[in-house]
Design an enzyme around this catalytic site. Structure first.
Site, PDB file in Angstrom:
ATOM      1  N   GLU A 143      11.785  -2.361  11.792  1.00 28.81           N
ATOM      2  CA  GLU A 143      10.922  -1.692  10.301  1.00 28.81           C
ATOM      3  C   GLU A 143      10.409  -0.725  10.777  1.00 28.81           C
ATOM      4  OE1 GLU A 143       9.812  -4.139   6.878  1.00 28.81           O
ATOM      5  OE2 GLU A 143      10.840  -2.236   5.661  1.00 28.81           O
ATOM      6  N   CYS A 145      10.353   1.471   2.423  1.00 27.00           N
ATOM      7  CA  CYS A 145      10.811   0.857   2.211  1.00 27.00           C
ATOM      8  C   CYS A 145      12.384   1.213   2.578  1.00 27.00           C
ATOM      9  CB  CYS A 145      11.099  -0.380   1.726  1.00 27.00           C
ATOM     10  SG  CYS A 145      11.177   0.049   0.150  1.00 27.00           S
ATOM     11  N   LYS A 150      -2.221  -8.549  -7.896  1.00 22.75           N
ATOM     12  CA  LYS A 150      -3.282  -7.982  -6.456  1.00 22.75           C
ATOM     13  C   LYS A 150      -2.933  -7.211  -5.750  1.00 22.75           C
ATOM     14  CE  LYS A 150      -2.624  -9.715  -3.249  1.00 22.75           C
ATOM     15  NZ  LYS A 150      -4.016  -7.886  -1.936  1.00 22.75           N
ATOM     16  N   GLY A 176       6.343  -6.414  -0.773  1.00 24.56           N
ATOM     17  CA  GLY A 176       6.050  -6.225   0.826  1.00 24.56           C
ATOM     18  C   GLY A 176       6.709  -6.647   1.344  1.00 24.56           C
ATOM     19  N   TRP A 180       1.015  -0.903  -0.015  1.00 27.02           N
ATOM     20  CA  TRP A 180      -0.054  -0.573   0.126  1.00 27.02           C
ATOM     21  C   TRP A 180       0.857   1.476  -0.254  1.00 27.02           C
ATOM     22  CZ3 TRP A 180       1.931   2.417   3.910  1.00 27.02           C
ATOM     23  CH2 TRP A 180       2.678   1.739   5.069  1.00 27.02           C
ATOM     24  N   GLU A 213      10.971  -8.160  -3.764  1.00 28.76           N
ATOM     25  CA  GLU A 213      11.269  -7.094  -3.014  1.00 28.76           C
ATOM     26  C   GLU A 213      10.383  -6.824  -1.583  1.00 28.76           C
ATOM     27  OE1 GLU A 213      13.203  -4.364  -4.553  1.00 28.76           O
ATOM     28  OE2 GLU A 213      13.514  -6.048  -6.093  1.00 28.76           O
ATOM     29  N   ALA A 229      -2.523  -4.325  -2.683  1.00 29.85           N
ATOM     30  CA  ALA A 229      -2.900  -4.440  -1.013  1.00 29.85           C
ATOM     31  C   ALA A 229      -4.356  -4.176  -0.801  1.00 29.85           C
ATOM     32  CB  ALA A 229      -2.142  -3.830   0.029  1.00 29.85           C
TER      33      ALA A 229
HETATM   34  P1  NAD Z   1       2.611  -6.801   3.347  1.00 27.58           P
HETATM   35  O1  NAD Z   1       4.506  -7.529   3.057  1.00 27.58           O
HETATM   36  O2  NAD Z   1       1.490  -6.650   4.275  1.00 27.58           O
HETATM   37  O3  NAD Z   1       1.085  -7.140   2.399  1.00 27.58           O
HETATM   38  C1  NAD Z   1       2.046  -6.601   0.563  1.00 27.58           C
HETATM   39  C2  NAD Z   1       0.459  -7.701   0.095  1.00 27.58           C
HETATM   40  O4  NAD Z   1       0.985  -9.286   0.795  1.00 27.58           O
HETATM   41  C3  NAD Z   1      -0.522  -6.996   0.142  1.00 27.58           C
HETATM   42  O5  NAD Z   1      -0.654  -6.525  -1.167  1.00 27.58           O
HETATM   43  C4  NAD Z   1      -0.988  -8.368   0.955  1.00 27.58           C
HETATM   44  O6  NAD Z   1      -2.633  -8.095   0.774  1.00 27.58           O
HETATM   45  C5  NAD Z   1      -0.367  -9.080   0.426  1.00 27.58           C
HETATM   46  N1  NAD Z   1      -0.529 -10.782   0.976  1.00 27.58           N
HETATM   47  C6  NAD Z   1      -0.421 -10.215   2.614  1.00 27.58           C
HETATM   48  N2  NAD Z   1      -0.497 -11.612   3.187  1.00 27.58           N
HETATM   49  C7  NAD Z   1      -0.797 -12.830   2.013  1.00 27.58           C
HETATM   50  C8  NAD Z   1      -0.944 -14.079   2.084  1.00 27.58           C
HETATM   51  N3  NAD Z   1      -1.173 -14.853   3.207  1.00 27.58           N
HETATM   52  N4  NAD Z   1      -1.041 -14.122   1.251  1.00 27.58           N
HETATM   53  C9  NAD Z   1      -0.642 -13.558  -0.685  1.00 27.58           C
HETATM   54  N5  NAD Z   1      -0.867 -12.349  -0.353  1.00 27.58           N
HETATM   55  C10 NAD Z   1      -0.989 -11.939   0.783  1.00 27.58           C
HETATM   56  O7  NAD Z   1       3.147  -5.189   3.201  1.00 27.58           O
HETATM   57  P2  NAD Z   1       2.533  -4.257   3.169  1.00 27.58           P
HETATM   58  O8  NAD Z   1       2.451  -4.519   4.739  1.00 27.58           O
HETATM   59  O9  NAD Z   1       1.633  -4.155   2.707  1.00 27.58           O
HETATM   60  O10 NAD Z   1       3.914  -3.277   3.136  1.00 27.58           O
HETATM   61  C11 NAD Z   1       5.033  -2.748   3.602  1.00 27.58           C
HETATM   62  C12 NAD Z   1       6.277  -3.473   3.366  1.00 27.58           C
HETATM   63  O11 NAD Z   1       6.439  -3.463   2.197  1.00 27.58           O
HETATM   64  C13 NAD Z   1       7.261  -3.239   4.414  1.00 27.58           C
HETATM   65  O12 NAD Z   1       7.782  -4.319   4.694  1.00 27.58           O
HETATM   66  C14 NAD Z   1       8.378  -2.477   3.198  1.00 27.58           C
HETATM   67  O13 NAD Z   1       9.755  -2.660   2.911  1.00 27.58           O
HETATM   68  C15 NAD Z   1       7.417  -3.136   1.689  1.00 27.58           C
HETATM   69  N6  NAD Z   1       7.753  -2.275   1.094  1.00 27.58           N
HETATM   70  C16 NAD Z   1       9.131  -3.337   0.524  1.00 27.58           C
HETATM   71  C17 NAD Z   1       9.623  -2.395  -1.304  1.00 27.58           C
HETATM   72  C18 NAD Z   1      10.778  -3.332  -2.041  1.00 27.58           C
HETATM   73  O14 NAD Z   1      10.844  -2.046  -2.953  1.00 27.58           O
HETATM   74  N7  NAD Z   1      11.722  -3.662  -1.594  1.00 27.58           N
HETATM   75  C19 NAD Z   1       9.091  -1.399  -1.717  1.00 27.58           C
HETATM   76  C20 NAD Z   1       7.719  -0.364  -0.929  1.00 27.58           C
HETATM   77  C21 NAD Z   1       7.576  -1.456   0.400  1.00 27.58           C
END
Ligand code: NAD
Length: 482
Positions: free
Chosen positions: A383, A288, A178, A232, A154, A254, A180
């Site tokens: 984080e 991130c 898909k 994520g 998100w 990522e 967030a």
């Molecule tokens: P998150 O891991 O909670 O969710 C990311 C995505 O995964 C969402 O679309 C969510 O619906 C999906 N998801 C969650 N559980 C799932 C499951 N069991 N099965 C399938 N899909 C699932 O992360 P967030 O809170 O949305 O984002 C923040 C995180 O993302 C932070 O850790 C941040 O550092 C990371 N991030 C990394 C980068 C990068 O380029 N390295 C960029 C942006 C964000």
């Protein structure tokens, strides 16, 4: 799109014109007001299966289109995103609380991937190489990996999608995104724009769901879906990596980061402070690559703390829809609680609050500067994803490099110095995928973005980003002997 009586817009999915199978929807919450700002379909596994089928069907045609054709469509998509920048920015701002000015900046950054890969689509080269046999001709070509499943976070609702979708489409892959749960609206707009400019049915589809595990399971079990690309948290990334193994998907991850920002004794303190502000406080610290640990040489720490304190105190916290706002709310209650807990834990273990330190009501947290931060505090291990800048002091280069690398993460790191030797040697010693030398904001569409260690696998952006969507095919031709 229809509008219900209480002005909560009910969005529909272009990919499922007849509506989702279970006819359910869920509400999207505006973090600034904590009220619903829209509703979107809460898709089921049956819906996911329909999208997978459409993606596979579309791939059969899309992979045979010319790179020049794909390039032209991507260029039109870029133009459409730019012309729709305000509409997308408003969606971003209302669904996840990014200040509107910053949201426009994100849209332009996101559009940059469509532009870059419109150009890059035409530059996919193969190789020929020598054989030990006179009559053989050997070459390697690049082919699209196949239908792709993309899962996005998100915090950058536009850029994290275009960074995947543009290279996938350029390579000749089809893609299902898909987004967030918190931020589906931007994704739906991006899909709508792709369709408007002539993007063929099934090439780029968005599926929204409040139960990501259920619908994702369909794609993980489907052998026809050839790749997972995920951005994520590390925790979810590890889970999806494991699930992708069942059907041997190509995987790009990522994941999370914990960026050190090292300020050496000879640094330009004012410029370093400016860059720390941009690096730490954009998106209210929810990126991130945000620094989560600022290491400053003991001899200049008082001056850097002063320079930061002045700037942090002046940050304007407020309604993200307001042009003057610099810090908006955190995305949700869970995010706010984590920030509060990190500050309380640090203060309980001896850190000192220089500025801020308190929640402000709603989902807002004061921009905060902490000093006397020390190992063992949660803020140095997890984080924070919030507007909190923790300062640590150091004496020697070896000591600070060891501390900077002492984390499971390896996404971005920053260092400040005027000394060429320190710049290069420390950069080489940092176990990170990205290093900013006197630069707190290195990300750009043409550069490789990604981490090492628990920050992930693969790279997005530039010439590297499209390789993640291509398989290498070796062709050996035996001519009739002379
Ligand atoms: P998150 O891991 O909670 O969710 C990311 C995505 O995964 C969402 O679309 C969510 O619906 C999906 N998801 C969650 N559980 C799932 C499951 N069991 N099965 C399938 N899909 C699932 O992360 P967030 O809170 O949305 O984002 C923040 C995180 O993302 C932070 O850790 C941040 O550092 C990371 N991030 C990394 C980068 C990068 O380029 N390295 C960029 C942006 C964000």
């Amino acid at each position: 799109m229809t509008t219900t009586a209480d002005d909560v817009k009910a969005w529909t999915l272009a990919s499922l014109p007849a509506g989702s199978a279970n006819n359910q929807s869920y509400q999207v919450i505006n973090p600034a007001t904590q009220q619903a700002c829209a509703s979107v379909p809460d898709c089921s596994a049956a819906d996911a299966k329909k999208l997978a089928d459409a993606s596979v069907t579309a791939f059969d045609t899309w992979k045979h289109t010319s790179a020049f054709h794909r390039s032209q469509l991507l260029r039109k998509w870029f133009d459409r995103i730019v012309s729709g920048a305000n509409e997308i920015a408003q969606a971003i701002s209302s669904e996840m609380g990014k200040p509107i000015k910053e949201a426009v900046g994100e849209v332009m950054y996101a559009a940059g991937f469509a532009e870059w890969y419109a150009e890059e689509a035409k530059r996919l080269y193969g190789e020929t190489f020598a054989s030990q046999h006179e009559n053989k001709r050997l070459y390697a070509t690049r082919q699209p990996v196949g239908p792709v499943y993309a899962v996005t976070p998100w915090n950058f609702p536009a850029a994290m999608i275009t960074r995947k979708v543009a290279p996938a489409l350029a390579a000749g892959c089809t893609v299902i995104v898909k987004p967030a749960e918190q931020s589906p609206l931007t994704a739906l707009l991006l899909e709508q724009y792709w369709r408007e400019v002539g993007g063929p049915e099934g090439t780029f589809q968005v599926i929204t769901s409040n139960n990501p595990a259920e619908i994702s399971g369909v794609f993980f079990q489907d052998r026809r879906i050839r790749k997972l690309t995920f951005t994520g948290s590390t925790e979810v990334g590890v889970l999806l990596y494991r699930q992708s193994a069942e059907t041997m998907k190509r995987v790009s991850l990522e994941l999370g980061g914990h960026a050190p920002f090292i300020v050496f004794a000879d640094a330009d303190i004012e410029r370093a402070a400016e860059e720390i502000m941009a690096c730490k406080f954009r998106n209210a610290g929810q990126t991130c690559v945000c620094t989560n640990r600022i290491y400053v040489h003991r001899s200049i720490s008082a001056r850097l703390i002063d320079a930061l304190a002045t700037r942090i105190s002046a940050l304007r916290v407020g309604d993200p829809a307001d042009e003057g706002t610099q810090i908006g709310p955190l995305v949700d209650e869970q995010g706010l609680n984590k920030v509060r807990e990190h500050v309380e834990d640090a203060v309980g273990r001896g850190a000192r609050v220089v500025v801020g330190g308190q929640a402000l009501g709603g989902l807002y947290f004061q921009p905060t500067l902490l000093c006397d931060v020390a190992p063992g505090m949660r803020i140095l291990e997890e984080e924070t994803f919030g507007p909190v800048a923790p300062i640590l002091e150091f004496d020697t280069t070896d000591e600070v490099v060891a501390a900077a690398n002492d984390t499971p993460y390896g996404l971005a790191a920053y260092l400040w110095t005027r000394d060429l030797d320190t710049a290069h040697r420390v950069s080489e010693r940092l176990d990170y995928g990205i290093v900013g030398i006197n630069d707190g904001a290195p990300s750009t569409a043409q550069a490789p973005f990604g981490g090492v260690k628990m920050s992930g696998l693969g790279r997005e952006g530039g010439v590297w980003g499209i390789q993640e969507y291509l398989d290498t095919k070796f062709v050996s031709v035996a001519l009739a002997p002379r």
